[in-house]
Design a protein around this motif. Structure first.
Motif, short mmCIF file in Angstrom:
data_model
loop_
_atom_site.label_atom_id
_atom_site.label_comp_id
_atom_site.label_asym_id
_atom_site.label_seq_id
_atom_site.Cartn_x
_atom_site.Cartn_y
_atom_site.Cartn_z
N ALA A 182 0.82 -1.21 0.00
CA ALA A 182 0.00 0.00 0.00
C ALA A 182 0.86 1.26 0.00
O ALA A 182 0.58 2.21 -0.74
N SER A 210 -4.02 7.26 6.01
CA SER A 210 -5.17 6.58 5.39
C SER A 210 -4.74 5.30 4.68
O SER A 210 -5.43 4.27 4.77
N THR A 239 -5.98 1.45 5.66
CA THR A 239 -6.56 0.55 4.65
C THR A 239 -5.78 -0.76 4.58
O THR A 239 -6.37 -1.85 4.56
N LEU A 267 -7.20 -4.49 5.70
CA LEU A 267 -7.19 -5.54 4.68
C LEU A 267 -6.36 -6.73 5.13
O LEU A 267 -6.76 -7.89 4.97
N ALA A 324 -6.86 -2.34 -3.66
CA ALA A 324 -7.53 -1.46 -2.71
C ALA A 324 -7.09 -0.01 -2.90
O ALA A 324 -7.93 0.91 -2.88
N LEU A 325 -5.79 0.21 -3.10
CA LEU A 325 -5.29 1.58 -3.25
C LEU A 325 -5.59 2.15 -4.63
O LEU A 325 -5.99 3.31 -4.75
N LYS A 360 -9.27 3.82 -4.17
CA LYS A 360 -8.94 5.16 -3.69
C LYS A 360 -8.52 6.11 -4.81
O LYS A 360 -9.19 7.09 -5.10
N ASN A 393 -13.38 8.59 -2.46
CA ASN A 393 -13.71 7.21 -2.81
C ASN A 393 -15.15 6.88 -2.43
O ASN A 393 -15.55 7.07 -1.28
N ASN A 430 -15.57 1.49 0.08
CA ASN A 430 -14.56 1.24 1.10
C ASN A 430 -13.36 0.56 0.45
O ASN A 430 -13.50 -0.54 -0.10
N PRO A 431 -12.17 1.19 0.47
CA PRO A 431 -11.03 0.63 -0.27
C PRO A 431 -10.63 -0.78 0.19
O PRO A 431 -10.36 -1.64 -0.65
N ALA A 432 -10.58 -1.00 1.50
CA ALA A 432 -10.16 -2.30 2.01
C ALA A 432 -11.12 -3.40 1.56
O ALA A 432 -10.71 -4.49 1.14
N GLU A 446 -15.88 3.96 8.12
CA GLU A 446 -15.02 4.73 7.23
C GLU A 446 -15.80 5.96 6.76
O GLU A 446 -16.89 5.83 6.19
#
Length: 329
Positions: free
Chosen positions: A48, A70, A74, A78, A98-99, A103, A112, A115-117, A267
């Motif tokens: 990440a 952040s 994340t 994850l 995820a990133l 995001k 975003n 939820n990225p995770a 989040e």
């Protein structure tokens, strides 16, 4: 101090408190599964931060934005959600997805819609379902065995039967055994939920209470999720028969219930903004989690429930705004 600097400082402080609150659950997972948990976390964090740095450089933005925490949060969430000892490339793929897709595809921090995770988790779950269902038994592996399993190193022989079905998966495919028989004879079941996982959920609950006490987020989304999960599992619970879907306590203390309630749906960007919308958001996540666990194709369902409710956030906000406007004198 400028308003932007004040916002960045508050964001960093909130992220630091979230990371601190994950420590009890992280320690319980390590106690339960061993070194695979820490290796997962190292891989997700390193990936990440590397992706974040590359994207910042391509966008000609200062690397100082990495300090907001952040990306680290994340990656940590994850890493805690992924099965320990899954292949290194799967963990790296989940963190990078995820990133990138959760995001930066939408413009970075604060933009975003998902939820990225959970987006990174869902992408690898759909793409590699076999690897994502290989959860270790509670004894886990030692460090060398974990490295062999994750990276394919030939450092020794992996013990037989070190993976097993989770309690949620065992219940989903159960056709003949009563709940009492599952709790008495299935090694994946503990006292009230999954063996060991019930203590992990209690540890995340403790971390969530700490965040509530520090007012990192409000009570609406967590209470909405846990209350709706409790209520629907109570209404659909038919005792300990072979067709039982599990008690309310089982669903609260199994899978990613507490991680989802206090660390995922809270989040602030992808979730609802107004208190009533946050409450409805949490209720929706709890209901969808139970439906996916019971009748869906995946044993847990928190990730998909969160992503589906992320899609509903604009509608929830409009509904709440319209009701407030109607109620105004």
């Amino acid at each position: 101090m400028s308003p932007l600097e004040a916002v960045d400082e508050r964001l960093q402080q909130a992220m630091n408190r979230v990371l601190l609150a994950t420590v009890p659950g992280m320690l319980m997972l390590f106690w339960l599964y061993g070194w695979g948990v820490l290796i997962n976390l190292l891989l997700t964090v390193a990936t990440a931060l590397a992706v974040e740095a590359v994207v910042m450089r391509l966008r000609n933005r200062p690397l100082a934005v990495l300090s907001d925490g952040s990306a680290l949060v994340t990656a940590t969430l994850l890493g805690l959600a992924l099965p320990p000892y899954c292949p290194w490339w799967l963990t790296v793929s989940a963190a990078a997805s995820a990133l990138l897709f959760g995001k930066h595809l939408f413009g970075g921090v604060g933009k975003n819609p998902f939820n990225p995770a959970m987006l990174g988790f869902a992408l690898v779950l759909v793409s590699f379902p076999q690897q994502m269902t290989h959860w270790p038994s509670t004894h886990g592996l030692d460090l060398l065995g974990g490295l062999q399993q994750i990276f394919g190193f030939n450092v020794g022989q992996t013990p037989d039967a070190w993976v097993q079905a989770t309690a949620l998966d065992s219940l989903r495919i159960n056709k003949s055994l009563t709940m009492d028989e599952l709790f008495a004879g299935n090694p994946a079941f503990g006292h009230f939920g999954g063996r060991g996982v019930e203590w992990v959920n209690l540890a995340f609950l403790a971390g969530g209470v700490f965040l509530l006490q520090r007012r990192v987020f409000g009570w609406h989304a967590p209470v909405g999720m846990l209350a709706s999960l409790f209520l629907i599992s109570l209404l659909c619970w038919n005792g300990s028969g072979s067709d039982s879907h599990g008690s309310p306590l089982f669903h609260l203390l199994t899978g990613a219930s507490m991680l989802g309630a206090f660390f995922i749906i809270t989040e602030p960007v992808s979730g609802a903004k107004s208190p009533m919308a946050r409450l409805m958001f949490g209720v929706g996540v709890g209901l969808l989690t139970y439906l996916i666990r019971t009748w869906g194709g995946y044993p847990d369902g928190v990730a998909f429930a969160v992503l589906l409710m992320n899609l509903c956030v604009p509608a929830l906000e409009r509904f709440v705004a319209a009701r407030q406007q109607q109620a105004a004198p």
